[in-house]
Motif scaffolding. Sequence first.
Motif, short mmCIF file in Angstrom:
data_model
loop_
_atom_site.label_atom_id
_atom_site.label_comp_id
_atom_site.label_asym_id
_atom_site.label_seq_id
_atom_site.Cartn_x
_atom_site.Cartn_y
_atom_site.Cartn_z
N PHE A 3 0.85 -1.19 0.00
CA PHE A 3 0.00 0.00 0.00
C PHE A 3 0.88 1.24 0.00
CE2 PHE A 3 -2.14 3.45 2.29
CZ PHE A 3 -3.33 3.54 1.60
N PRO A 4 0.61 2.25 -0.80
CA PRO A 4 -0.55 2.47 -1.65
C PRO A 4 -0.32 2.13 -3.12
CG PRO A 4 0.58 4.53 -1.37
CD PRO A 4 1.39 3.50 -0.62
N VAL A 5 0.83 1.51 -3.43
CA VAL A 5 1.13 1.19 -4.84
C VAL A 5 0.09 0.22 -5.39
CG1 VAL A 5 2.83 0.20 -6.41
CG2 VAL A 5 3.57 1.62 -4.49
N GLU A 6 -0.27 -0.76 -4.58
CA GLU A 6 -1.33 -1.70 -4.93
C GLU A 6 -2.47 -1.52 -3.95
OE1 GLU A 6 -1.29 -3.54 -7.60
OE2 GLU A 6 0.77 -2.98 -8.15
N CYS A 7 -3.68 -1.49 -4.45
CA CYS A 7 -4.82 -1.25 -3.55
C CYS A 7 -6.10 -1.80 -4.16
CB CYS A 7 -4.97 0.25 -3.29
SG CYS A 7 -6.21 0.64 -2.03
N SER A 8 -6.85 -2.51 -3.34
CA SER A 8 -8.14 -3.07 -3.75
C SER A 8 -9.19 -2.61 -2.74
CB SER A 8 -8.05 -4.60 -3.77
OG SER A 8 -9.34 -5.17 -3.84
N LEU A 9 -10.44 -2.80 -3.08
CA LEU A 9 -11.51 -2.46 -2.15
C LEU A 9 -12.01 -3.69 -1.38
CD1 LEU A 9 -13.55 0.17 -4.17
CD2 LEU A 9 -11.88 0.54 -2.35
N SER A 10 -11.33 -4.83 -1.56
CA SER A 10 -11.66 -6.03 -0.79
C SER A 10 -10.95 -5.99 0.55
CB SER A 10 -11.23 -7.28 -1.56
OG SER A 10 -11.98 -7.44 -2.74
N LEU A 11 -11.64 -6.44 1.58
CA LEU A 11 -11.06 -6.52 2.92
C LEU A 11 -10.40 -7.87 3.14
CD1 LEU A 11 -14.02 -4.98 4.94
CD2 LEU A 11 -11.78 -3.92 4.68
N THR A 12 -9.25 -7.87 3.79
CA THR A 12 -8.69 -9.13 4.27
C THR A 12 -9.45 -9.54 5.52
OG1 THR A 12 -7.08 -8.07 5.76
CG2 THR A 12 -6.41 -8.40 3.45
N ARG A 13 -9.23 -10.77 5.97
CA ARG A 13 -9.94 -11.22 7.17
C ARG A 13 -9.57 -10.37 8.37
NH1 ARG A 13 -8.00 -16.26 8.43
NH2 ARG A 13 -7.13 -15.67 10.45
N ARG A 14 -8.30 -10.05 8.51
CA ARG A 14 -7.86 -9.25 9.65
C ARG A 14 -8.49 -7.86 9.63
NH1 ARG A 14 -1.54 -7.80 11.15
NH2 ARG A 14 -1.95 -6.80 13.16
N GLU A 15 -8.57 -7.26 8.45
CA GLU A 15 -9.18 -5.94 8.33
C GLU A 15 -10.67 -5.99 8.65
OE1 GLU A 15 -6.07 -4.73 4.74
OE2 GLU A 15 -8.21 -5.01 4.32
N ALA A 16 -11.33 -7.04 8.16
CA ALA A 16 -12.75 -7.20 8.43
C ALA A 16 -13.00 -7.42 9.92
CB ALA A 16 -13.31 -8.37 7.62
N GLU A 17 -12.15 -8.20 10.57
CA GLU A 17 -12.28 -8.41 12.01
C GLU A 17 -12.13 -7.11 12.77
OE1 GLU A 17 -10.58 -13.03 12.24
OE2 GLU A 17 -9.25 -11.32 12.63
N TYR A 18 -11.21 -6.27 12.31
CA TYR A 18 -10.99 -5.00 12.98
C TYR A 18 -12.23 -4.10 12.85
CZ TYR A 18 -9.34 -0.27 13.85
OH TYR A 18 -9.22 1.02 14.33
N LEU A 19 -12.79 -3.97 11.65
CA LEU A 19 -13.96 -3.13 11.46
C LEU A 19 -15.16 -3.67 12.24
CD1 LEU A 19 -13.76 -2.19 7.66
CD2 LEU A 19 -13.12 -0.80 9.64
N ALA A 20 -15.33 -4.97 12.25
CA ALA A 20 -16.42 -5.57 13.01
C ALA A 20 -16.26 -5.26 14.50
CB ALA A 20 -16.46 -7.08 12.77
N GLU A 21 -15.03 -5.34 14.97
CA GLU A 21 -14.76 -5.03 16.38
C GLU A 21 -15.06 -3.58 16.70
OE1 GLU A 21 -10.66 -4.32 17.76
OE2 GLU A 21 -11.00 -6.04 19.09
N ARG A 22 -14.68 -2.67 15.79
CA ARG A 22 -14.92 -1.25 16.01
C ARG A 22 -16.42 -0.98 16.10
NH1 ARG A 22 -12.70 1.60 18.54
NH2 ARG A 22 -12.27 -0.39 19.49
#
Length: 406
Positions: free
Chosen positions: A184-203
């Motif tokens: 990041f930020p050279v490569e970037c997608s709008l898909s969440l990794t599992r860790r990122e999704a877990e973080y947002l769910a926790e927030r």
Amino acid sequence: MSAFVWLDYSERERRKMLDVVDLFREHDTRDELGIGSVRDAFADMLFPGTSTIMTRARYFLLVPWTYQKLERSRVKSAEIAARARRAELDLVEPIERSDDSDGNIGTVAKNTLKRLPSSVYWQGLSVWGIRSFRGAQVQYHRNLDRYYAQLTRHSGRVTERDIEHDDLISPNWHAGLVSPPEDFPVECSLSLTRREAEYLAERIRLSPACSGSLLAELISWRPVADTAFAWELPHCAELPPKLRELLEHARNFSEIMHGAPLLYNLILAEQAREKDGVAKYRRAFAEWAQSLTKRARALAQWKRQRFWELVRSVNPRITGPTQEFINTWWDLALAGDAARLCDSSSTNLLIRDRERRLKKNLARIDNPRAQELWTGDSGTAQLEFRWTISRRLLGDIFEGLEKRDA
């Protein structure tokens, strides 16, 4: 040159105004009769931190990652707005060439983009507990020089993390913010990794501003059914009583008020002598009236006083004329045969007077010049209280949670 100088001091109002500006591009979502303040009150209770112009959940991470990168480079307050804009625009191309670019903000406008992702998500980042800095985006920019000075002054103490000095510097972002990928930020997608999704769910689960909301409740429902409205979810009966009450009030408001903009467009179609438009809105109005008949018993038991108590608990500044207009429309809609309202002189006068009070000389009804701006369909979408975008954000998180990668 005119300027909205108050925007610097009220991030909440700033966000709402900008959202309204963006929604004017979507004809069927325009708030022609001024009921948006009530709509937004329920949307904030049900889906806090969301906005109708959000696109994907990963922007809740892309924005803070972008700013953290700039903070590490000690970009000065005088330069941060321009540097941040450039950094956000530079994400458009990597996202576009990724395997998931749907919802890429700026894919069409590119360098001419007016509303950056940071502006769209700024308020939501605070509500979800990802942004720790309290204040508008312009205030954050102005505060950076002072923030850097504090970091330098207390650099030795910050690394110790002892109780005595822990409160010396208030961080701008949540301490547990998940780190960006190495590319990041050279490569970037709008898909969440599992860790990122877990973080947002926790927030969402842990943020005090989200506590008790339907958004926080649904984060444990995997997946969420693809329904047009939140009250059509198959397991609504299993929701806590407070949420069931909120949804019932939201549904009643949505269904009853839907007839008002239909009548507004019917009046315009009749004045413009558009036969197809007249037939279209008379048919839609009849269908609306029929839908009220099917729910007559539930609507008759609706506790209107409780409805206004809930609305004012979120927005105590609902104006008297707005409340009067809504109450009068309800009385008319629930008094008898709603299908006859489209030919009622008192109901037509109610719509006319409401638009004239809101828009003054810009009102379209009885104004041939203003009617030229009418596209034939304005504000006719039934209120869904940001359910569509919330369903999309939840879907992004759920999809990430199903992945194997951490």
